[in-house]
Design an enzyme around this catalytic site. Structure first.
Site, PDB file in Angstrom:
ATOM      1  N   ASN A  35       4.784  25.554  -3.671  1.00  0.00           N
ATOM      2  CA  ASN A  35       3.654  24.640  -3.869  1.00  0.00           C
ATOM      3  C   ASN A  35       2.219  24.528  -3.029  1.00  0.00           C
ATOM      4  O   ASN A  35       1.731  23.386  -3.177  1.00  0.00           O
ATOM      5  CB  ASN A  35       4.366  23.115  -4.440  1.00  0.00           C
ATOM      6  CG  ASN A  35       3.654  22.094  -5.094  1.00  0.00           C
ATOM      7  OD1 ASN A  35       2.864  22.665  -6.052  1.00  0.00           O
ATOM      8  ND2 ASN A  35       3.236  21.409  -5.079  1.00  0.00           N
ATOM      9  N   LYS A  94       7.714  17.568  -4.979  1.00  0.00           N
ATOM     10  CA  LYS A  94       7.326  16.002  -5.347  1.00  0.00           C
ATOM     11  C   LYS A  94       6.716  15.231  -6.538  1.00  0.00           C
ATOM     12  O   LYS A  94       6.537  14.957  -6.691  1.00  0.00           O
ATOM     13  CB  LYS A  94       6.573  15.506  -4.268  1.00  0.00           C
ATOM     14  CG  LYS A  94       4.862  17.013  -4.618  1.00  0.00           C
ATOM     15  CD  LYS A  94       4.057  16.217  -3.779  1.00  0.00           C
ATOM     16  CE  LYS A  94       2.498  16.949  -4.491  1.00  0.00           C
ATOM     17  NZ  LYS A  94       1.597  16.934  -4.311  1.00  0.00           N
ATOM     18  N   SER A 134       9.105   7.821   0.634  1.00  0.00           N
ATOM     19  CA  SER A 134       7.783   7.460  -0.666  1.00  0.00           C
ATOM     20  C   SER A 134       7.965   6.316  -0.768  1.00  0.00           C
ATOM     21  O   SER A 134       9.162   5.725  -0.942  1.00  0.00           O
ATOM     22  CB  SER A 134       8.495   8.509  -1.511  1.00  0.00           C
ATOM     23  OG  SER A 134       7.250   7.673  -2.867  1.00  0.00           O
ATOM     24  N   TYR A 158      13.827  12.176  -7.631  1.00  0.00           N
ATOM     25  CA  TYR A 158      13.156  12.609  -6.659  1.00  0.00           C
ATOM     26  C   TYR A 158      13.087  11.263  -6.194  1.00  0.00           C
ATOM     27  O   TYR A 158      13.614  11.462  -4.102  1.00  0.00           O
ATOM     28  CB  TYR A 158      11.355  12.887  -6.985  1.00  0.00           C
ATOM     29  CG  TYR A 158      10.778  12.940  -6.210  1.00  0.00           C
ATOM     30  CD1 TYR A 158      10.188  13.314  -4.729  1.00  0.00           C
ATOM     31  CD2 TYR A 158       8.990  11.627  -6.589  1.00  0.00           C
ATOM     32  CE1 TYR A 158       9.897  13.020  -3.950  1.00  0.00           C
ATOM     33  CE2 TYR A 158       8.206  12.008  -4.966  1.00  0.00           C
ATOM     34  CZ  TYR A 158       8.572  12.150  -3.675  1.00  0.00           C
ATOM     35  OH  TYR A 158       7.226  11.871  -2.833  1.00  0.00           O
ATOM     36  N   LYS A 162      14.592  11.059  -1.365  1.00  0.00           N
ATOM     37  CA  LYS A 162      14.301  10.245  -0.241  1.00  0.00           C
ATOM     38  C   LYS A 162      15.333   9.145  -0.074  1.00  0.00           C
ATOM     39  O   LYS A 162      15.806   9.052   1.477  1.00  0.00           O
ATOM     40  CB  LYS A 162      12.700   9.877  -1.088  1.00  0.00           C
ATOM     41  CG  LYS A 162      11.395  10.291  -0.884  1.00  0.00           C
ATOM     42  CD  LYS A 162      11.669  11.225   0.184  1.00  0.00           C
ATOM     43  CE  LYS A 162      10.412  12.750  -0.338  1.00  0.00           C
ATOM     44  NZ  LYS A 162       9.808  13.548   0.827  1.00  0.00           N
TER      45      LYS A 162
END
Ligand code: NAD
Ligand code: UD1
Length: 348
Positions: A35, A94, A134, A158, A162
């Site tokens: 990415n 992400k 996050s 996502y 985390k």
């Protein structure tokens, strides 16, 4: 001191790399470029040439899921008598929407990748880690400001990855090896760019996030900004978020390394944000004021999974790390716009 920076070619990692190098660290970037663009590496090298720091930097193209690559990095650095002191781990996926389509891929890259890294770190006795978590793990609640003991309630794969990684840290910290030193940094909304305009945010495809979309509208790459709802329970009806200048965020990583170096076994979860909430309309107005560009926008329905307000209580970061964000929203707009006009099509 030598730092292994996974995901160092990405938006956040490239800014951390420059700061680390400027402050005299040896930096090894490990990135698969899934990415990001390899042009980032050339930009970092340009920066280093200007500052005579070239020998302190190397990069390796590789995937964190490949344990051989990780092992070889640790082995080589031990052989060179410059073992890795700290890992800053940013490599991962992400996108909230991609994670809903491909949840297993997110578990594979984010969770298995981190597990691999922790296994290598343990094997080669590197116990110091700064991780990119996050604010997304706080889920749908909009009771603000959010402190670190806010309820953890991720609402997408996502966010789940985390949380799973943070749980691995708990288990490690509670194991009988009392050597691990970990700061898990919960980022809010990193935006802006390095003031040189050499590096910045260059999302693949159409940006999902407000700030890169806005700068692309200003440069003419996107026609019109869609504002996702003007009927939220906020001061002007648009969504409120915590935008933090990317250099302030990067600084938080250096402060975390200092913290880990001056402490024994520790595990800390720390919010990194500006501590202020700004609405979408405020961002548009500030951007127009700072840059003199008009931003055409249209009001749309609310985006799935959005909340009205999300901003950080950053008192823990201030107290524990002695860190405080210094750059204003105006500076964010200036630097973000400087990056966009110098790189109208991103890295290409
Ligand atoms: P980014 O996509 O720009 O950077 C991530 C980097 O990791 C990319 O260069 C990518 O090529 C690399 N990468 C991905 N999978 C890899 C793999 N398997 N092996 C090696 N490299 C791999 O994203 P970013 O915005 O710089 O985010 C960095 C980290 O911070 C991510 O873990 C992200 O989840 C987290 N984070 C970002 C934000 C944000 O708003 N940008 C907010 C909270 C947390
Ligand atoms: C989004 C993700 C979050 C992730 C974060 C950083 C969702 C639901 N949330 O958060 O999980 O951690 O990015 O990658 O995807 N907005 C517009 N028009 C746009 C884009 C955004 O009006 O084109 C609004 C949003 O509704 C929101 C604000 O701008 O109110 C900020 O959005 P964004 O930049 O996507 O960040 P988050 O919503 O905080």
């Amino acid at each position: 001191m030598r730092v292994l920076l996974t995901g160092g070619a990405g938006f956040i990692g490239s800014h951390i790399a420059l700061l680390l190098l400027e402050r005299g660290f040896d930096v090894i970037i490990l990135d698969s470029f899934v990415n990001s663009s390899s042009i980032v590496i050339n930009r970092i090298k340009t920066f280093l040439q200007n500052k005579d720091l070239k020998s302190k930097f190397e990069y390796i193209k590789g995937d964190i899921r490949d344990k051989n690559i990780l092992d070889n990095i640790f082995i080589k650095s031990i052989k060179e008598c410059k073992p890795i002191d700290t890992v800053i781990h940013l490599a991962g996926l992400k996108s909230v929407s991609d994670s809903l389509t491909n949840p297993l891929h997110y578990w594979d890259v984010n969770v298995r990748g981190t597990l691999n890294l922790l296994l290598s770190m343990k094997e080669y006795e590197c116990y110091s880690l700064v991780f990119s978590s996050s604010a997304t793990i706080y889920g749908l609640s909009d009771s603000v400001p959010m402190s670190e003991d806010h309820k953890i309630l991720p609402i997408n794969p996502y966010g789940q990855t985390k949380v799973a990684i943070e749980n691995m840290f708990y288990d490690l910290f509670n194991s009988n090896i009392k050597l691990w030193k970990i700061c898990s940094l919960r980022y809010f909304n990193p935006v802006g760019a390095h003031s040189s305009g050499l590096i910045g945010e260059d999302p693949v495809g159409i940006p999902n996030n407000l700030f890169p979309f806005l700068t692309q509208v200003a440069i003419g790459r996107q026609k019109i900004l869609k504002v996702f709802g003007d009927d939220w329970d906020t001061k002007d009806g648009s969504g409120v978020r915590d935008y933090i200048h990317i250099i302030d965020l990067a600084d938080g990583h250096l402060a975390s390394i200092d913290y880990l170096n001056s402490n024994d076994s520790c595990l800390e979860f720390i919010n990194l944000g500006s501590g202020h909430g700004y609405s979408v309309f405020q961002i548009i107005r500030q951007f127009e004021l700072t840059t003199g560009r008009k931003i055409p926008f249209s009001i749309q329905g609310r985006r799935d999974g959005d909340v009205a307000k999300c901003y950080a209580d950053i008192s823990k970061a201030k107290k524990l790390l002695g860190w405080t964000p210094k750059r204003s929203l105006e500076q964010i707009c200036l630097d973000g716009w400087n990056w966009q006009i110098k790189n109208p099509n991103g890295y290409c």
